[in-house]
Design a protein around this motif. Structure first.
Motif, PDB file in Angstrom:
ATOM      1  N   GLY A   1       0.812  -1.208   0.000  1.00  0.00           N
ATOM      2  CA  GLY A   1       0.000   0.000   0.000  1.00  0.00           C
ATOM      3  C   GLY A   1       0.842   1.254   0.000  1.00  0.00           C
ATOM      4  N   VAL A   2       0.145   2.396  -0.069  1.00  0.00           N
ATOM      5  CA  VAL A   2       0.777   3.715  -0.038  1.00  0.00           C
ATOM      6  C   VAL A   2       0.047   4.544   1.009  1.00  0.00           C
ATOM      7  CG1 VAL A   2       1.309   5.813  -1.320  1.00  0.00           C
ATOM      8  CG2 VAL A   2       1.430   3.588  -2.478  1.00  0.00           C
ATOM      9  N   GLU A   3       0.808   5.066   1.955  1.00  0.00           N
ATOM     10  CA  GLU A   3       0.257   5.931   3.004  1.00  0.00           C
ATOM     11  C   GLU A   3       0.564   7.379   2.640  1.00  0.00           C
ATOM     12  OE1 GLU A   3       0.850   6.651   7.838  1.00  0.00           O
ATOM     13  OE2 GLU A   3       1.715   4.892   6.855  1.00  0.00           O
ATOM     14  N   HIS A   4      -0.428   8.249   2.747  1.00  0.00           N
ATOM     15  CA  HIS A   4      -0.262   9.642   2.338  1.00  0.00           C
ATOM     16  C   HIS A   4      -0.071  10.535   3.558  1.00  0.00           C
ATOM     17  CE1 HIS A   4      -1.114   8.840  -1.890  1.00  0.00           C
ATOM     18  NE2 HIS A   4      -1.989   7.944  -1.443  1.00  0.00           N
ATOM     19  N   GLY A   5       0.821  11.531   3.400  1.00  0.00           N
ATOM     20  CA  GLY A   5       1.164  12.410   4.497  1.00  0.00           C
ATOM     21  C   GLY A   5       1.000  13.868   4.129  1.00  0.00           C
ATOM     22  N   PRO A   6       1.664  14.753   4.845  1.00  0.00           N
ATOM     23  CA  PRO A   6       1.461  16.198   4.649  1.00  0.00           C
ATOM     24  C   PRO A   6       2.034  16.692   3.323  1.00  0.00           C
ATOM     25  CG  PRO A   6       3.241  15.791   6.215  1.00  0.00           C
ATOM     26  CD  PRO A   6       2.600  14.461   5.946  1.00  0.00           C
ATOM     27  N   GLY A   7       1.309  17.606   2.701  1.00  0.00           N
ATOM     28  CA  GLY A   7       1.819  18.320   1.541  1.00  0.00           C
ATOM     29  C   GLY A   7       2.138  17.471   0.337  1.00  0.00           C
ATOM     30  N   GLY A   8       1.476  16.346   0.184  1.00  0.00           N
ATOM     31  CA  GLY A   8       1.736  15.488  -0.963  1.00  0.00           C
ATOM     32  C   GLY A   8       2.796  14.437  -0.733  1.00  0.00           C
ATOM     33  N   ALA A   9       3.417  14.415   0.444  1.00  0.00           N
ATOM     34  CA  ALA A   9       4.374  13.345   0.754  1.00  0.00           C
ATOM     35  C   ALA A   9       3.628  12.020   0.887  1.00  0.00           C
ATOM     36  CB  ALA A   9       5.124  13.654   2.044  1.00  0.00           C
ATOM     37  N   ALA A  10       4.318  10.924   0.611  1.00  0.00           N
ATOM     38  CA  ALA A  10       3.697   9.606   0.698  1.00  0.00           C
ATOM     39  C   ALA A  10       4.751   8.568   1.028  1.00  0.00           C
ATOM     40  CB  ALA A  10       2.986   9.246  -0.604  1.00  0.00           C
ATOM     41  N   TYR A  11       4.286   7.422   1.504  1.00  0.00           N
ATOM     42  CA  TYR A  11       5.185   6.333   1.868  1.00  0.00           C
ATOM     43  C   TYR A  11       4.640   5.034   1.297  1.00  0.00           C
ATOM     44  CZ  TYR A  11       8.131   3.185   4.556  1.00  0.00           C
ATOM     45  OH  TYR A  11       9.031   2.222   4.911  1.00  0.00           O
ATOM     46  N   ALA A  12       5.391   4.406   0.398  1.00  0.00           N
ATOM     47  CA  ALA A  12       5.043   3.096  -0.161  1.00  0.00           C
ATOM     48  C   ALA A  12       5.690   2.026   0.694  1.00  0.00           C
ATOM     49  CB  ALA A  12       5.531   2.996  -1.602  1.00  0.00           C
ATOM     50  N   TRP A  13       4.938   0.946   0.965  1.00  0.00           N
ATOM     51  CA  TRP A  13       5.457  -0.053   1.902  1.00  0.00           C
ATOM     52  C   TRP A  13       5.083  -1.465   1.471  1.00  0.00           C
ATOM     53  CZ3 TRP A  13       1.673  -2.930   4.454  1.00  0.00           C
ATOM     54  CH2 TRP A  13       0.379  -2.413   4.386  1.00  0.00           C
ATOM     55  N   SER A  14       5.945  -2.377   1.883  1.00  0.00           N
ATOM     56  CA  SER A  14       5.740  -3.800   1.658  1.00  0.00           C
ATOM     57  C   SER A  14       5.745  -4.508   2.998  1.00  0.00           C
ATOM     58  CB  SER A  14       6.836  -4.375   0.761  1.00  0.00           C
ATOM     59  OG  SER A  14       6.746  -5.787   0.683  1.00  0.00           O
ATOM     60  N   ARG A  15       4.705  -5.276   3.254  1.00  0.00           N
ATOM     61  CA  ARG A  15       4.625  -6.020   4.512  1.00  0.00           C
ATOM     62  C   ARG A  15       5.645  -7.153   4.564  1.00  0.00           C
ATOM     63  NH1 ARG A  15      -0.256  -7.000   4.109  1.00  0.00           N
ATOM     64  NH2 ARG A  15      -1.105  -5.477   5.558  1.00  0.00           N
ATOM     65  N   ALA A  16       5.887  -7.788   3.413  1.00  0.00           N
ATOM     66  CA  ALA A  16       6.684  -9.007   3.400  1.00  0.00           C
ATOM     67  C   ALA A  16       8.148  -8.781   3.029  1.00  0.00           C
ATOM     68  CB  ALA A  16       6.069 -10.017   2.427  1.00  0.00           C
ATOM     69  N   ILE A  17       8.432  -7.750   2.240  1.00  0.00           N
ATOM     70  CA  ILE A  17       9.776  -7.585   1.686  1.00  0.00           C
ATOM     71  C   ILE A  17      10.434  -6.362   2.298  1.00  0.00           C
ATOM     72  CG2 ILE A  17      11.117  -7.362  -0.436  1.00  0.00           C
ATOM     73  CD1 ILE A  17       8.719  -8.535  -1.937  1.00  0.00           C
ATOM     74  N   PRO A  18      11.604  -6.498   2.930  1.00  0.00           N
ATOM     75  CA  PRO A  18      12.214  -5.374   3.639  1.00  0.00           C
ATOM     76  C   PRO A  18      13.017  -4.414   2.762  1.00  0.00           C
ATOM     77  CG  PRO A  18      13.537  -7.350   3.945  1.00  0.00           C
ATOM     78  CD  PRO A  18      12.319  -7.771   3.163  1.00  0.00           C
ATOM     79  N   ASP A  19      13.240  -4.734   1.505  1.00  0.00           N
ATOM     80  CA  ASP A  19      14.136  -3.949   0.659  1.00  0.00           C
ATOM     81  C   ASP A  19      13.687  -2.491   0.542  1.00  0.00           C
ATOM     82  OD1 ASP A  19      15.111  -6.471   0.371  1.00  0.00           O
ATOM     83  OD2 ASP A  19      14.814  -6.601  -1.791  1.00  0.00           O
ATOM     84  N   PRO A  20      14.633  -1.522   0.576  1.00  0.00           N
ATOM     85  CA  PRO A  20      14.252  -0.109   0.465  1.00  0.00           C
ATOM     86  C   PRO A  20      13.628   0.248  -0.882  1.00  0.00           C
ATOM     87  CG  PRO A  20      16.647  -0.367   0.403  1.00  0.00           C
ATOM     88  CD  PRO A  20      16.079  -1.689   0.796  1.00  0.00           C
ATOM     89  N   THR A  21      13.880  -0.541  -1.921  1.00  0.00           N
ATOM     90  CA  THR A  21      13.255  -0.279  -3.216  1.00  0.00           C
ATOM     91  C   THR A  21      11.742  -0.477  -3.170  1.00  0.00           C
ATOM     92  OG1 THR A  21      13.796  -2.556  -3.823  1.00  0.00           O
ATOM     93  CG2 THR A  21      15.282  -0.824  -4.603  1.00  0.00           C
ATOM     94  N   LEU A  22      11.247  -1.143  -2.116  1.00  0.00           N
ATOM     95  CA  LEU A  22       9.810  -1.375  -1.964  1.00  0.00           C
ATOM     96  C   LEU A  22       9.249  -0.717  -0.713  1.00  0.00           C
ATOM     97  CD1 LEU A  22       9.792  -5.135  -2.980  1.00  0.00           C
ATOM     98  CD2 LEU A  22       9.084  -3.203  -4.392  1.00  0.00           C
ATOM     99  N   ASN A  23      10.082   0.004   0.014  1.00  0.00           N
ATOM    100  CA  ASN A  23       9.682   0.706   1.240  1.00  0.00           C
ATOM    101  C   ASN A  23      10.357   2.069   1.238  1.00  0.00           C
ATOM    102  OD1 ASN A  23       8.359  -1.620   3.073  1.00  0.00           O
ATOM    103  ND2 ASN A  23      10.147  -2.476   2.037  1.00  0.00           N
ATOM    104  N   PHE A  24       9.676   3.070   0.685  1.00  0.00           N
ATOM    105  CA  PHE A  24      10.329   4.370   0.522  1.00  0.00           C
ATOM    106  C   PHE A  24       9.293   5.496   0.544  1.00  0.00           C
ATOM    107  CE2 PHE A  24       9.224   2.758  -3.656  1.00  0.00           C
ATOM    108  CZ  PHE A  24       8.605   3.840  -4.256  1.00  0.00           C
TER     109      PHE A  24
END
Length: 255
Positions: free
Chosen positions: A24-47
């Motif tokens: 999923g993607v979590e949205h934050g202030p001013g258009g910032a967002a955070y993409a995340w992976s529950r299963a995979i720890p790699d930063p390419t999928l959590n940024f």
């Protein structure tokens, strides 16, 4: 036909992987967002992305740490990377090349045998290739532990068409690729050749087959991501891709 914008490619990328590698993607202030992976720890999928201000930086760091991930930030260009470097000193930085290819009816044909599966999860033949893309035991263990279960558990999503391709040679499944089609965009992912079948043009052949498939299914542009510089970028250039954007992934800790 205008080249897709960075935001269009970014959103296409997130849409392609959400439901399989990304949760999923979590949205934050001013258009910032955070993409995340529950299963995979790699930063390419959590940024985080769209981070330019201290308050956004603090929010993104909390979003990452709240999911037990080390904070990582995608900078869309050198200007945004410089802004992020005023907020923290990266422990690791990974320049990337986001490449695009305009699809036409002149995509080259081939007599290679390619299996095409339009489904959220790839076939066992695909897994057989993907699990053996490297001879490195650590890489193989990482793929089996994290990536293959996530691909296997992929679920259908409205507006997204996943297509998985497997190229066969005389030895069996030898190369694979995935397409994720959304509107006129086709994301190209998972291009791999078995380690014991590499340097025979099979990766180029499955890439060409994927582009033909994307064009036949109505896509106008294909896009992909790869490390900047080096042989991979040059190989994709030979397949008709060109670098449209040069983002950078900045990590607070070494992956």
């Amino acid at each position: 036909m205008a080249v897709p914008t960075f935001e269009e490619l970014r959103d296409g990328h997130l849409a392609a992987l959400t439901g399989s590698l990304i949760d999923g993607v979590e949205h934050g202030p001013g258009g910032a967002a955070y993409a995340w992976s529950r299963a995979i720890p790699d930063p390419t999928l959590n940024f985080a992305y769209g981070v330019r201000r201290p308050d956004q930086f603090i929010w993104a760091g909390a979003a990452a740490l709240g999911r037990a991930r080390a904070p990582a930030f995608l900078a869309r260009d050198a200007v945004e990377a410089a802004t992020l470097r005023t907020l923290f000193e990266p422990a690791a930085a990974y320049p990337a090349s986001w490449m695009v290819a305009q699809l036409t009816h002149s995509q080259p044909s081939s007599d290679r045998v390619v299996q095409v599966l339009a489904a959220p999860a790839p076939s066992p033949d695909f897994e057989q290739v993907f699990a053996h893309l490297s001879d490195d035991a650590a890489v193989k263990a990482h793929l089996r532990r994290f990536y293959l279960p996530s691909l296997r558990a992929a679920r259908a999503r409205p507006g997204l068409m996943p297509v998985h391709l497997v190229l066969h040679d005389t030895s069996g499944p030898a190369a694979c690729a995935s397409l994720y089609l959304r509107g006129g965009l086709a994301g190209l992912y998972n291009v791999s050749t078995r380690a014991d079948r590499q340097r025979r043009g099979l990766g180029s052949a499955v890439t060409a087959a994927a582009l033909r498939e994307a064009q036949a299914r109505g896509a106008r542009w294909a896009f992909l991501q790869c490390p900047a510089g080096g042989g991979i970028e040059a190989l994709y250039a030979q397949a008709g891709f060109r670098t449209a954007y040069a983002p950078e992934l900045l990590c607070m800790t070494e992956p």
